[in-house]
Motif scaffolding. Structure first.
Motif, PDB file in Angstrom:
ATOM      1  N   LEU A 184       0.831  -1.217   0.000  1.00 53.91           N
ATOM      2  CA  LEU A 184       0.000   0.000   0.000  1.00 53.91           C
ATOM      3  C   LEU A 184       0.863   1.263   0.000  1.00 53.91           C
ATOM      4  O   LEU A 184       1.770   1.404   0.810  1.00 53.91           O
ATOM      5  N   VAL A 185       0.529   2.152  -0.952  1.00 56.12           N
ATOM      6  CA  VAL A 185       1.237   3.437  -0.993  1.00 56.12           C
ATOM      7  C   VAL A 185       0.342   4.478  -0.361  1.00 56.12           C
ATOM      8  O   VAL A 185      -0.821   4.632  -0.760  1.00 56.12           O
ATOM      9  N   ARG A 186       0.877   5.179   0.640  1.00 54.01           N
ATOM     10  CA  ARG A 186       0.060   6.191   1.316  1.00 54.01           C
ATOM     11  C   ARG A 186       0.621   7.588   1.021  1.00 54.01           C
ATOM     12  O   ARG A 186       1.808   7.841   1.210  1.00 54.01           O
ATOM     13  N   ILE A 187      -0.258   8.407   0.558  1.00 58.24           N
ATOM     14  CA  ILE A 187       0.138   9.791   0.272  1.00 58.24           C
ATOM     15  C   ILE A 187      -0.638  10.698   1.217  1.00 58.24           C
ATOM     16  O   ILE A 187      -1.878  10.633   1.301  1.00 58.24           O
ATOM     17  N   VAL A 188       0.118  11.539   1.933  1.00 58.93           N
ATOM     18  CA  VAL A 188      -0.532  12.496   2.843  1.00 58.93           C
ATOM     19  C   VAL A 188      -0.770  13.788   2.067  1.00 58.93           C
ATOM     20  O   VAL A 188       0.135  14.307   1.400  1.00 58.93           O
ATOM     21  N   VAL A 189      -2.009  14.281   2.145  1.00 57.88           N
ATOM     22  CA  VAL A 189      -2.355  15.526   1.454  1.00 57.88           C
ATOM     23  C   VAL A 189      -2.735  16.548   2.528  1.00 57.88           C
ATOM     24  O   VAL A 189      -3.730  16.371   3.229  1.00 57.88           O
ATOM     25  N   GLY A 190      -1.905  17.562   2.682  1.00 55.96           N
ATOM     26  CA  GLY A 190      -2.154  18.526   3.776  1.00 55.96           C
ATOM     27  C   GLY A 190      -1.971  19.957   3.332  1.00 55.96           C
ATOM     28  O   GLY A 190      -1.515  20.253   2.224  1.00 55.96           O
ATOM     29  N   HIS A 191      -2.316  20.824   4.263  1.00 59.38           N
ATOM     30  CA  HIS A 191      -2.271  22.252   3.948  1.00 59.38           C
ATOM     31  C   HIS A 191      -1.894  23.015   5.205  1.00 59.38           C
ATOM     32  O   HIS A 191      -2.343  22.692   6.288  1.00 59.38           O
ATOM     33  N   GLY A 192      -1.055  24.044   5.054  1.00 58.74           N
ATOM     34  CA  GLY A 192      -0.688  24.862   6.207  1.00 58.74           C
ATOM     35  C   GLY A 192       0.822  24.954   6.338  1.00 58.74           C
ATOM     36  O   GLY A 192       1.580  24.414   5.526  1.00 58.74           O
ATOM     37  N   GLY A 212       8.264   3.867   6.740  1.00 57.66           N
ATOM     38  CA  GLY A 212       7.579   3.295   5.587  1.00 57.66           C
ATOM     39  C   GLY A 212       6.067   3.244   5.744  1.00 57.66           C
ATOM     40  O   GLY A 212       5.380   2.580   4.972  1.00 57.66           O
ATOM     41  N   HIS A 213       5.509   3.931   6.780  1.00 53.78           N
ATOM     42  CA  HIS A 213       4.050   3.939   6.930  1.00 53.78           C
ATOM     43  C   HIS A 213       3.407   4.836   5.880  1.00 53.78           C
ATOM     44  O   HIS A 213       2.316   4.574   5.406  1.00 53.78           O
ATOM     45  N   ILE A 214       4.088   5.920   5.596  1.00 54.61           N
ATOM     46  CA  ILE A 214       3.592   6.821   4.554  1.00 54.61           C
ATOM     47  C   ILE A 214       4.719   7.017   3.569  1.00 54.61           C
ATOM     48  O   ILE A 214       5.887   6.747   3.895  1.00 54.61           O
ATOM     49  N   HIS A 215       4.345   7.533   2.360  1.00 52.55           N
ATOM     50  CA  HIS A 215       5.379   7.559   1.327  1.00 52.55           C
ATOM     51  C   HIS A 215       5.619   8.920   0.722  1.00 52.55           C
ATOM     52  O   HIS A 215       6.652   9.160   0.129  1.00 52.55           O
ATOM     53  N   TYR A 216       4.691   9.780   0.892  1.00 50.40           N
ATOM     54  CA  TYR A 216       4.908  11.121   0.353  1.00 50.40           C
ATOM     55  C   TYR A 216       3.958  12.070   1.074  1.00 50.40           C
ATOM     56  O   TYR A 216       2.828  11.706   1.405  1.00 50.40           O
ATOM     57  N   VAL A 217       4.463  13.301   1.327  1.00 56.62           N
ATOM     58  CA  VAL A 217       3.609  14.307   1.950  1.00 56.62           C
ATOM     59  C   VAL A 217       3.508  15.473   0.985  1.00 56.62           C
ATOM     60  O   VAL A 217       4.491  16.177   0.724  1.00 56.62           O
ATOM     61  N   ALA A 218       2.309  15.647   0.425  1.00 55.12           N
ATOM     62  CA  ALA A 218       2.085  16.768  -0.495  1.00 55.12           C
ATOM     63  C   ALA A 218       1.448  17.903   0.294  1.00 55.12           C
ATOM     64  O   ALA A 218       0.420  17.705   0.933  1.00 55.12           O
ATOM     65  N   LEU A 219       2.111  19.082   0.260  1.00 52.26           N
ATOM     66  CA  LEU A 219       1.615  20.193   1.080  1.00 52.26           C
ATOM     67  C   LEU A 219       1.257  21.402   0.218  1.00 52.26           C
ATOM     68  O   LEU A 219       1.870  21.640  -0.834  1.00 52.26           O
ATOM     69  N   PRO A 242      10.693   8.687  -3.416  1.00 49.55           N
ATOM     70  CA  PRO A 242       9.941   9.393  -4.447  1.00 49.55           C
ATOM     71  C   PRO A 242      10.859  10.179  -5.371  1.00 49.55           C
ATOM     72  O   PRO A 242      11.856  10.743  -4.932  1.00 49.55           O
ATOM     73  N   VAL A 243      10.480  10.213  -6.650  1.00 43.19           N
ATOM     74  CA  VAL A 243      11.213  11.035  -7.610  1.00 43.19           C
ATOM     75  C   VAL A 243      10.339  12.251  -7.904  1.00 43.19           C
ATOM     76  O   VAL A 243       9.241  12.107  -8.436  1.00 43.19           O
ATOM     77  N   VAL A 244      10.862  13.429  -7.543  1.00 43.37           N
ATOM     78  CA  VAL A 244      10.058  14.647  -7.656  1.00 43.37           C
ATOM     79  C   VAL A 244      10.627  15.507  -8.767  1.00 43.37           C
ATOM     80  O   VAL A 244      11.795  15.874  -8.729  1.00 43.37           O
ATOM     81  N   THR A 245       9.820  15.803  -9.782  1.00 44.67           N
ATOM     82  CA  THR A 245      10.287  16.602 -10.900  1.00 44.67           C
ATOM     83  C   THR A 245       9.422  17.841 -11.060  1.00 44.67           C
ATOM     84  O   THR A 245       8.214  17.721 -11.308  1.00 44.67           O
ATOM     85  N   PRO A 246      10.028  19.045 -10.911  1.00 45.89           N
ATOM     86  CA  PRO A 246       9.219  20.256 -11.127  1.00 45.89           C
ATOM     87  C   PRO A 246       9.029  20.519 -12.613  1.00 45.89           C
ATOM     88  O   PRO A 246       9.936  20.281 -13.412  1.00 45.89           O
ATOM     89  N   HIS A 247       7.821  20.977 -12.975  1.00 48.45           N
ATOM     90  CA  HIS A 247       7.523  21.405 -14.336  1.00 48.45           C
ATOM     91  C   HIS A 247       6.907  22.788 -14.272  1.00 48.45           C
ATOM     92  O   HIS A 247       6.038  23.036 -13.448  1.00 48.45           O
ATOM     93  N   HIS A 248       7.379  23.666 -15.157  1.00 41.18           N
ATOM     94  CA  HIS A 248       6.857  25.033 -15.127  1.00 41.18           C
ATOM     95  C   HIS A 248       5.578  25.126 -15.959  1.00 41.18           C
ATOM     96  O   HIS A 248       5.570  24.775 -17.139  1.00 41.18           O
ATOM     97  N   VAL A 249       4.545  25.586 -15.365  1.00 41.10           N
ATOM     98  CA  VAL A 249       3.288  25.772 -16.108  1.00 41.10           C
ATOM     99  C   VAL A 249       2.880  27.249 -16.142  1.00 41.10           C
ATOM    100  O   VAL A 249       2.100  27.667 -16.984  1.00 41.10           O
ATOM    101  N   GLY A 250       3.393  28.018 -15.198  1.00 37.37           N
ATOM    102  CA  GLY A 250       3.021  29.447 -15.114  1.00 37.37           C
ATOM    103  C   GLY A 250       3.520  30.207 -16.322  1.00 37.37           C
ATOM    104  O   GLY A 250       4.529  29.844 -16.926  1.00 37.37           O
TER     105      GLY A 250
END
Lengths: 414, 886
Positions: free
Chosen positions: A161-169, A196-203, A248-256
């Motif tokens: 199981l892959v767990r992704i945390v989605v948070g704000h603040g 290894g309980h969680i795998h990525y934290v998106a903030l 995790p492999v994190v790749t930024p892409h410019h969209v602005g």
């Protein structure tokens, strides 16, 4: 918040660009083979938006080819007036767009789970992310809000199981307000990541793209379209490759597509003015550039007039061109030779000399007369405003008056 | 410029004239009117005028041509302008030519079109046109102010004199632009206007919009907070619910126990009441029985008493009936007595009436007799009256008047009539005088019969011999006629009266009035006797009386004699009437007594009857009561009743003891306390429910409002409004900055310009004052405006505005101003002061003093005075006079 320094059509274009960013993200997701998209809060600037704005956003979201998960943040919390329960949103929300309305884990597909921490008000009194993670890891049998992550877990490492945390603040290590009870505690998250309980934290929350801590798995993606001069690496989205047991492999892409830029210049003579003119002319994408100038120096009357003319001309081309008053200090030259060139005789000469003397005074501090609109702080009440046309003459007005005299004299002579 | 000589040929009325001017000083050119003084100036003007080329045929040029002569007017002048000394000539219309000879600094000759151009160039460079125009003063022109501010030469001069370098020729257009710029943002009076006002209005309006939008956002904020508060409140309420229910439960179970005690006591109390009631009822039953027996005995004794009483009443009734008989007899006797008395009274009354009638008849007879006697007497007197002639006082007066007339006429005739004296001459002679024979005496002088009055005419006749007829004069004849008429009238009156003469008439009158008085006396006596009655009525009454007396006498009792006289009759009648009245009263009394007695009898009979009824009723009741008593005694004997009473009292005592026990139990229980606790708990529960309800209600409300608000996009609206405001505010700042610059520039330039003008004004004013004081005195002063016009003049402490000055004073000031300018500008750049026939307005006393001022500047400058009255300028020292002749 709207960018009030943008005038009419520039404002409209900027607003459109922010909607366009959604489409760009969708295109990028398809192009990169992304399975789904998470938006970590502040999807909307406020819960009280016009139907038109909401409608356009939903329209753009509908065009996104992958599932989208929206997290309510501090700007668009699940308060009574929340957008997410408004009839318009409920009616028009495309089926592949999901709102994360509770901290119960959401299964994206077999083996992928989202642990989300939506905001239900503007001022939470606890670490929502920490609570959501504890609750999710403790399983439904043992709900204990606000407790540290327990050691015993329902599904330990080794599971697929892959767990992704989605948070704000704000994360506590970056939050200047140490006493903020809602700060997201980084340490337990890093422990959970390490275990290894969680795998990525998106903030979400910060507009600047930021990697938090050393894990490389906690990220603020930043705003997809720039909104302020102070932002670092704005206009990016992150494509995250995630798999069980792998970092995790994190790749930024410019969209602005918009740019906010500040230019500092020393301006002391006609050459400097000409150089500035060249720099401005060389700027790309002027119609999507918000440029502010911090100018320092001393100019003669003629050069001043030339500078004013330059700024006026270029001001029409850029989306916004402004002087950063706080960092701008321009004096008028002491010798007044331009005036002599004009050959103003008689009382004109005497009057010019008087104004020239006055223009030698201290430059007027920014904010006294001219308002630096780009730097309004939240504490200022912009509506508490008094205008008086009775300001006595000072160095500023004397400088302007001299420039005017200069211009008229030239016109008369011509 | 300096003019050296001027030559005219065939110009207007001038055939040929040359005027030479001295280099400096005053030149007075004098000559009579129409000699061409002004023509000199006009010709010189046209010579310099670049538009009036030699080839020109303009109206001004044609005006130069002499009337009726087809010749080419020619003007030539030698003058110095700037550093050039030159001679210039033009001939127009005929023999057109332009000639320019530059004498110095470098000799040069040009002709034709080029000459004109060359001259124009020199003049443009060196001649100050505004000054040239300003320093010419013509009497025919305006007396107004000169325009001096445009003169560069004067300006330089003033700059020099004031010691400051402030003027600029470029000022005006620049100032116009500054003013225009200022007016973009302000009103002419300096208030906010134009673009600034518009920007300010836009910013203010946007701010108001933003404030409004902000209000809406705050409202939503409040709504959300309220929502949160309500949710907290609802949670708090539901947390309290269990405790409240528990409390109510406990209170209710306590209440059940208390209720049991209370109901036990209520039961025993009810039983006690029942026992008490039973006991009382048993006692009542017994006492009722005893009372029934006693009642029966009482009724029996009352019945006995009643029977005795009714027997007694009956006896009394019988006695009363007997007494009634004697009362009836008494009444009948009284009725008889009354009938008798009535009959007697009637007879007596009739007798009295008869007697009265007799008496009255006798008196009436006597009166009628006397009346007849009096009538007889009256008749007699009236017959006597008929015998006397009917002469009354009026007739008598007529008679007397007629007699008087006759006597008067006779006397007059006698007195006036001519007399004829008859004398017998000789013998006596019988003469007929008026037919009457008279003897005429012979004796002369005897009067009788010889003198005859003529009267109404006289006829004297000697019978058969002679008749002399004397006819009186007209008056005499008339008198005689009147007399005759009067005598005839008198005679007629006597005859009518039936008397001989007046004395008889008087006697008849007296007798007649006496007879009439007697008749009247008799009439009066008769009416006295009648006393207002008619005689016929008396006769009627007599007839009635007789009839009465003759009517048949009614029956009278035998034993009742006719009374002797009227007095007796009346007395008897009165007595009989009294007796009748008494008898009637006695009868009435007897009737009344009888009726009273009868009523009393009836009442007694009624009482007996009633008593009898009572007895019967009592009898019936007694029978019934007795039957009932017997019946009930058979049902429940008296002894049984006594036993029942005893049993009920015993039961009562027993129940009373039990009630005391439950009462104590009740006293030991806190009923009120328990009940109050239950009430409190229930109230608490209800209040809680109410609160829950109200919170839910409010929640629903807020929810509704939230739903309403959430679609409005208030925050976005506010953000947009705020953005718009901030933008407009920034724009306002920009506009304001420009406005401030314009204002400062305008203010600064204006101030400096003001200062500059003030600086020019000073030397100019000083020069005018200096000259003015030569003419007037030390009190002279002028106020000069910034544009170098004279605003007002002060003399002897009185300040008068220029426009209000007299023509002469204006003229003087005009000349002073020109001379002041002339003395300010420098010799080389200056122009001649030309004054054409001025000082016409000026009074002679002033002339000398005005002339004095020409002397001063004239030393440095050319001053040309044109005049037809040279005396005006006689006072000028060192003046060159040029006399023009035809």
């Amino acid at each position: 918040m709207t960018r009030h320094y943008l005038r009419g059509e520039a404002q409209a274009r900027f607003t459109a660009a922010r909607i366009d960013a959604i489409r760009s993200i969708g295109d990028l997701a398809q192009q990169q083979g992304c399975e789904f998209i998470v938006v970590c809060g502040d999807v909307f600037e406020t819960n009280q938006l016009s139907r038109q704005t909401i409608g356009r956003a939903l329209e753009a979201l509908a065009a996104v080819p992958v599932p989208v998960y929206l997290l309510p943040g501090n700007h668009d919390p699940l308060e009574p007036v929340t957008i997410y329960r408004s009839p318009q949103f409920v009616r028009d929300c495309p089926p592949h767009v999901h709102v994360l309305t509770s901290s119960d884990p959401v299964t994206v597909r077999e083996g992928v789970e989202l642990i989300s921490a939506p905001w239900s008000g503007k001022h939470p009194d606890t670490d929502l992310v920490g609570a959501a993670v504890s609750s999710a890891l403790a399983g439904p049998r043992m709900p204990s809000l606000g407790q540290p992550v327990p050691d015993v877990c329902a599904q330990g490492p080794g599971s697929d199981l892959v767990r992704i945390v989605v948070g704000h603040g704000a994360v506590d290590v970056l939050d200047p307000d140490r006493a903020n009870p809602a700060s997201i505690a980084l340490a337990p998250l890093e422990r959970a990541l390490a275990d290894g309980h969680i795998h990525y934290v998106a903030l979400g929350d910060r507009h600047s793209r930021t990697s938090v801590g050393d894990s490389g798995a906690v990220w603020y993606s930043g705003a997809p379209e720039v909104t302020d001069f102070r932002e670092h690496f704005p206009g990016d989205v992150l494509v995250v490759d995630l798999g069980p047991g792998a970092a995790p492999v994190v790749t930024p892409h410019h969209v602005g597509r918009w740019v906010y830029r500040t230019m500092h210049r020393e301006i002391n003579n006609a050459t400097d003015v000409a150089a500035l003119a060249r720099d401005l002319a060389g700027q790309p994408d002027k119609d999507r550039t918000v440029l502010r100038l911090a100018l320092r120096g001393a100019l003669g009357v003629a050069d001043r007039a030339a500078l004013a003319e330059l700024l006026e001309e270029q001001g029409d081309v850029f989306a916004c061109l402004s002087l950063w008053e706080r960092h701008t200090s321009l004096r008028t030259h002491a010798d007044g030779s331009e005036l002599a060139e004009l050959g103003l005789g008689g009382f004109l000469g005497a009057a010019a000399e008087e104004m020239h003397q006055q223009a030698q005074g201290e430059p007027v501090p920014a904010g006294d007369h001219a308002l630096d609109l780009a730097e309004l702080t939240e504490d200022d009440d912009p509506l508490a405003w008094e205008f008086s046309a009775e300001a006595p003459p000072d160095a500023q007005s004397a400088t302007d008056a001299l420039a005017l005299l200069y211009r008229f004299s030239q016109e008369v002579t011509r | 410029m300096r003019l050296h000589s001027l030559h005219l040929r065939d110009v207007k009325g001038v055939q040929e004239r040359t005027v030479d001017f001295p280099d400096s000083g005053v030149v007075v050119i004098e000559g009579p009117n129409e000699i061409g003084k002004t023509t000199l100036l006009e010709a010189f003007d046209l010579l310099l005028d670049s538009r009036a080329k030699a080839s020109s045929r303009s109206r001004a040029v044609k005006a130069l041509q002499p009337v009726g002569r087809d010749v080419g007017p020619r003007v030539e002048a030698e003058f110095t302008v700037g550093n050039h000394r030159l001679r210039f000539a033009k001939q127009w219309l005929r023999g057109v030519a332009t000639e320019l000879d530059i004498i110095s600094p470098v000799r040069e000759h040009v002709s034709g079109e080029a000459a004109q151009q060359r001259l124009d160039g020199i003049l443009a460079e060196s001649l100050d046109r505004p000054l040239w125009d300003a320093l010419r003063f013509t009497q025919a022109g305006e007396l107004g102010q000169m325009s001096l501010t445009d003169s560069a030469v004067l300006t330089r001069a003033l700059d020099g004199a004031s010691g400051v370098d402030l003027h600029t020729a470029d000022g005006a257009p620049l100032l116009e632009r500054v003013e225009a710029e200022f007016l973009r943002y302000f009103t002419p009076t300096g208030r906010v206007g134009g673009e600034l006002k518009a920007a300010l209005a836009a910013a203010s309006a946007a701010r108001d919009d933003a404030v409004l939008a902000h209000g809406a956002v705050s409202e939503t904020q409040e709504l959300v907070e309220r929502h949160a508060r309500l949710r907290a409140r609802a949670a708090e309420l539901s947390a309290r619910e269990a405790a409240l229910e528990d409390r109510l439960e406990r209170a209710r179970s306590q209440d059940a126990e208390v209720s049991r005690v209370v109901s036990a006591h209520e039961e025993s109390t009810a039983a006690l009441a029942q026992a008490r009631q039973d006991s009382v009822r048993a006692r009542e039953d017994l006492s009722r029985r005893e009372r029934a027996v006693a009642d029966l005995a009482a009724v029996e004794s009352r019945l006995l008493a009643a029977r005795e009483s009714v027997a007694q009443q009956r006896r009394e009734l019988d006695d009363a009936l007997e007494a009634g008989e004697s009362l009836i007899q008494e009444r009948d006797a009284a009725r008889e007595a009354r009938e008798r008395a009535r009959a007697v009274a009637e007879v007596a009354a009739a007798d009295a009436e008869q007697a009265d009638a007799l008496d009255r008849l006798a008196r009436l007879d006597a009166e009628l007799e006397r009346l007849a006697d009096l009538r007889q007497q009256e008749l007699r007197l009236r017959e006597e009256l008929q015998t006397i002639p009917a002469i009354d006082a009026a007739v008598l007066r007529k008679l007397e008047a007629a007699e008087g007339q006759v006597v008067r006429l006779r006397a007059r005739q006698e007195a006036s009539s001519a007399r004829v004296t008859l004398e017998a001459l000789g013998a006596v002679r019988a003469v007929l005088v008026n037919g009457e024979a008279i003897d005429v005496d012979t004796t002369p002088g005897s009067e009788s019969g010889q003198v005859v009055a003529v009267r109404g005419g006289l006829s004297i006749e000697l019978p058969d011999q002679l008749r002399v007829t004397v006819t009186p004069e007209a008056g005499g004849a008339q008198l005689a006629a009147e007399l005759q008429e009067a005598e005839a009238s008198w005679g007629r009156l006597l005859e009518q009266a039936g008397v001989e003469d007046i004395a008889a008439a008087r006697d008849a009158t007296a007798r007649r009035s006496a007879a009439r008085a007697r008749v009247q006396a008799v009439g009066e006596r008769r009416s006295d006797l009648l006393g207002g009655r008619e005689e016929g009525a008396l006769l009627e009454e007599v007839a009635q009386l007789r009839e009465t007396l003759e009517s048949p006498v009614r029956t009278r009792p035998d034993d009742y004699p006719v009374p002797e006289d009227i007095t007796t009759a009346r007395a008897v009648s009165r007595a009989a009437a009294r007796a009748r009245t008494e008898a009637e009263a006695a009868l009435e009394e007897a009737v009344t007594r009888l009726r009273q007695h009868e009523q009393q009898g009836e009442r007694r009979a009624l009482a007996v009857e009633r008593s009898q009824t009572v007895i019967e009723t009592l009898n019936e009741r007694l029978t019934a009561d007795r039957a009932r008593l017997i019946e009930s005694q058979q049902a429940t004997p008296d002894d049984m009743l006594r036993e029942r009473m005893a049993a009920a009292e015993a039961r009562h005592a027993q129940v009373e003891a039990r009630a005391a026990v439950t009462g104590r139990e009740l006293d030991e229980t806190d009923v009120a306390g328990v009940r109050a606790r239950v009430g409190e708990a229930e109230q608490g529960q209800a209040e809680h429910a109410e609160q829950v309800r109200s919170v839910r209600h409010e929640q629903a409300q807020v929810h509704g409002q939230v739903e309403l608000v959430s679609g409005e996009g208030r925050q976005e609206t506010y953000d947009l409004a705020l953005g718009e405001f901030l933008r407009l505010r920034q724009e306002l700042e920009v506009v304001h900055r420009r406005a401030r610059a314009a204002r400062q520039l305008r203010e600064t330039l204006g101030r400096h310009r003001e200062t500059a003008h003030r600086a020019y004004v000073r030397p100019y004013r000083e020069e005018i004052c200096r000259l003015g004081r030569l003419v007037y005195d030390d009190g002279f002063d002028v106020d000069i405006d910034d544009d170098l016009t004279i605003r007002s003049r002060t003399l002897a402490g009185t300040t008068v505005a220029f426009e209000q000055l007299s023509g002469g004073a204006k003229e003087q000031l005009g000349i002073l101003a020109r001379l002041a300018v002339a003395s300010l500008v420098d010799r080389a750049a200056g122009v001649p002061v030309i004054i054409d026939d001025a000082l016409g307005y000026t009074d002679p006393d002033r002339l000398d003093r005005v002339s004095a001022v020409f002397t001063g500047p004239g030393q440095d400058t050319q001053v040309v005075l044109l005049t037809c009255t040279p005396e005006r300028y006689q006072g000028i020292l060192g003046a060159t006079t040029i006399r023009l002749t035809a």
